[in-house]
Design an enzyme around this catalytic site. Structure first.
Site, PDB file in Angstrom:
ATOM      1  N   HIS A  73       0.839  -1.198   0.000  1.00 56.65           N
ATOM      2  CA  HIS A  73       0.000   0.000   0.000  1.00 56.65           C
ATOM      3  C   HIS A  73       0.872   1.245   0.000  1.00 56.65           C
ATOM      4  CE1 HIS A  73       0.593   0.924   4.377  1.00 56.65           C
ATOM      5  NE2 HIS A  73       0.725  -0.392   4.483  1.00 56.65           N
ATOM      6  N   ASP A  75      -0.688   4.231   0.701  1.00 56.08           N
ATOM      7  CA  ASP A  75      -1.284   5.193   1.633  1.00 56.08           C
ATOM      8  C   ASP A  75      -0.560   5.132   2.975  1.00 56.08           C
ATOM      9  OD1 ASP A  75      -2.536   2.586   2.005  1.00 56.08           O
ATOM     10  OD2 ASP A  75      -3.935   3.571   3.375  1.00 56.08           O
ATOM     11  N   GLU A 140      -5.057   0.728   2.833  1.00 49.63           N
ATOM     12  CA  GLU A 140      -4.704  -0.229   3.886  1.00 49.63           C
ATOM     13  C   GLU A 140      -4.750   0.410   5.261  1.00 49.63           C
ATOM     14  OE1 GLU A 140      -2.374  -2.849   6.531  1.00 49.63           O
ATOM     15  OE2 GLU A 140      -2.058  -0.724   6.076  1.00 49.63           O
ATOM     16  N   GLU A 141      -4.353   1.669   5.347  1.00 46.51           N
ATOM     17  CA  GLU A 141      -4.336   2.358   6.637  1.00 46.51           C
ATOM     18  C   GLU A 141      -5.708   2.941   6.999  1.00 46.51           C
ATOM     19  OE1 GLU A 141      -1.988   1.914   8.461  1.00 46.51           O
ATOM     20  OE2 GLU A 141      -0.043   1.973   7.447  1.00 46.51           O
ATOM     21  N   HIS A 366       4.363   4.491  12.022  1.00 51.24           N
ATOM     22  CA  HIS A 366       3.292   5.329  12.578  1.00 51.24           C
ATOM     23  C   HIS A 366       3.799   6.337  13.609  1.00 51.24           C
ATOM     24  CE1 HIS A 366      -0.308   2.505  11.460  1.00 51.24           C
ATOM     25  NE2 HIS A 366       0.644   2.501  10.529  1.00 51.24           N
TER      26      HIS A 366
END
Length: 397
Positions: A73, A75, A140-141, A366
């Site tokens: 992903h 994103d 995905e996030e 993150h």
């Protein structure tokens, strides 16, 4: 731009501000890298009422089997307090041997390295002995509704089939070569509402405090343990994640109390058998307990979250041994085969082909100042390149 350089690939990807669900230029960049290599690139936008539209990418080179897929992903999660970053989150600055930026390890870094690996493979060997594809989502996030699951459905409807897949999530806890994920626990969530009777805290006999009932129910969910684990998975674990009454007054017994929970479960259970066990526990606890003497059974509602994630374990030796062997050949380490951690988009891919996960070290994902060691980008590229060669050799032999 030379696609064989993972550092340049990642820097360009980080500079695309693709916070879910924004494409941010990341898919356009991938298209510009893959098309010159001979990939046929398609971009599809998935939609569903009540959720943002999401653009996704599918690219394939070759028309025959065997067919190896790389999934990931572009994103990323929001940056949070940008002032707290020591380097701008979308600048891809390098300092102290690390590249800083949102998505550096989760997971633009993995994508950058796999692009470099296949570019080097093509440069050295020509087109793969079968086919290769990239399945890249922008969701995905986020809610994971308009991403990988719909992209897979779309590709399968066009006749695409796959023999194996690697997801480039950051799987390594400390150093490259530590861990390959060969499965994931399932995930199931629910929300309980206990109904009581509001009243004055000084006159409890005229009310029915729902907090007492909620405590009985949540205790039953957390004890006893659901199981002791299995050969391939750790014990199933349930956590109560929120408790609330919506009541700001200290002298008022609330009318209702709510709690949310999530359980990560192993292959002792399916989502269906686990739901039945949870309902059994709640019903039993509702009818008994010392917190509500001489009261009728607890009145509660249970609402399940949509789309549980199902437990899975990959047993494909060609895939696992090719990747393990590549890791060992490049790093000298024997990676641990693990099913720990949360869920990933592998939970969708496992319905189409065998899937494993391997990527960068995930310690800063993150976080503020998310970053990756520049030398790890070259190492991961060499692992992926070695894996591609080994997998195709094994698959066509």
């Amino acid at each position: 731009m030379n696609a064989t350089d993972p550092v340049a690939n990642l820097a360009a990807l980080i500079r695309c501000p693709s916070v879910t669900p924004a494409e941010g230029g990341a898919l356009a960049l991938l298209q510009s890298l893959l098309t010159p290599l001979g990939f046929a690139v398609e971009r599809m936008t998935a939609t569903e009422e009540g959720t943002p539209d999401v653009e996704n990418l599918y690219a394939r080179i070759g028309s025959e089997g065997p067919h190896l897929m790389f999934a990931g992903h572009t994103d990323v999660v929001p940056v949070g307090d940008e002032a707290a970053w020591s380097h701008p989150p979308f600048a891809a600055e390098i300092a102290g041997g690390d590249m800083f930026g949102r998505g550096a390890v989760d997971m633009k870094g993995g994508i950058a390295c796999f692009v470099a690996a296949i570019a080097r493979h093509i440069e050295k060997h020509g087109q793969p002995k079968g086919s290769m594809s990239f399945l890249i989502t922008g969701d995905e996030e986020g809610p994971s509704i308009n991403g990988t699951s719909k992209l897979l459905e779309w590709a399968a409807a066009k006749g695409e089939t796959w023999d194996a897949c690697v997801v480039g999530e950051p799987t390594n806890p400390d150093q490259l070569g530590d861990m390959i994920k060969i499965g994931r626990r399932g995930s199931l969530s629910g929300h309980i509402t206990v109904h009581g009777v509001q009243g004055h805290a000084a006159y409890p006999h005229l009310a029915d405090n729902p907090v007492r009932g909620l405590l009985q129910l949540t205790h039953a969910l957390m004890s006893p343990a659901f199981d002791n684990g299995t050969d391939n998975f750790q014990p199933s674990n349930l956590e109560v994640t929120t408790v609330d009454t919506g009541n700001a007054a200290t002298n008022v017994i609330p009318a209702r109390a709510t709690a949310a929970f999530n359980i990560r479960f192993n292959d002792t259970w399916t989502a269906e058998t686990l739901r039945a066990e949870i309902i059994r526990r709640l019903d039993e606890a509702a009818a008994t307990g010392d917190l509500r003497p001489d009261r009728s059974p607890v009145r509660y509602d249970l609402v399940w979250a949509d789309r549980p994630s199902h437990v899975f374990l990959t047993r494909n030796n060609a895939l696992i041994s090719s990747l393990s062997g590549a890791v060992a050949a490049v790093t000298g380490k024997e990676p641990k085969l693990s099913t720990t951690g949360g869920t990933s988009d592998a939970r969708f891919i496992k319905d189409y082909c065998p899937v494993v996960e391997f990527g960068l070290v995930g310690q800063t994902m993150h976080m503020v100042d998310e970053r990756v060691a520049v030398e790890d980008l070259e190492t991961l590229t060499r692992i992926y390149q070695t894996f591609i060669e080994r997998w195709f050799d094994h698959a066509v032999s």
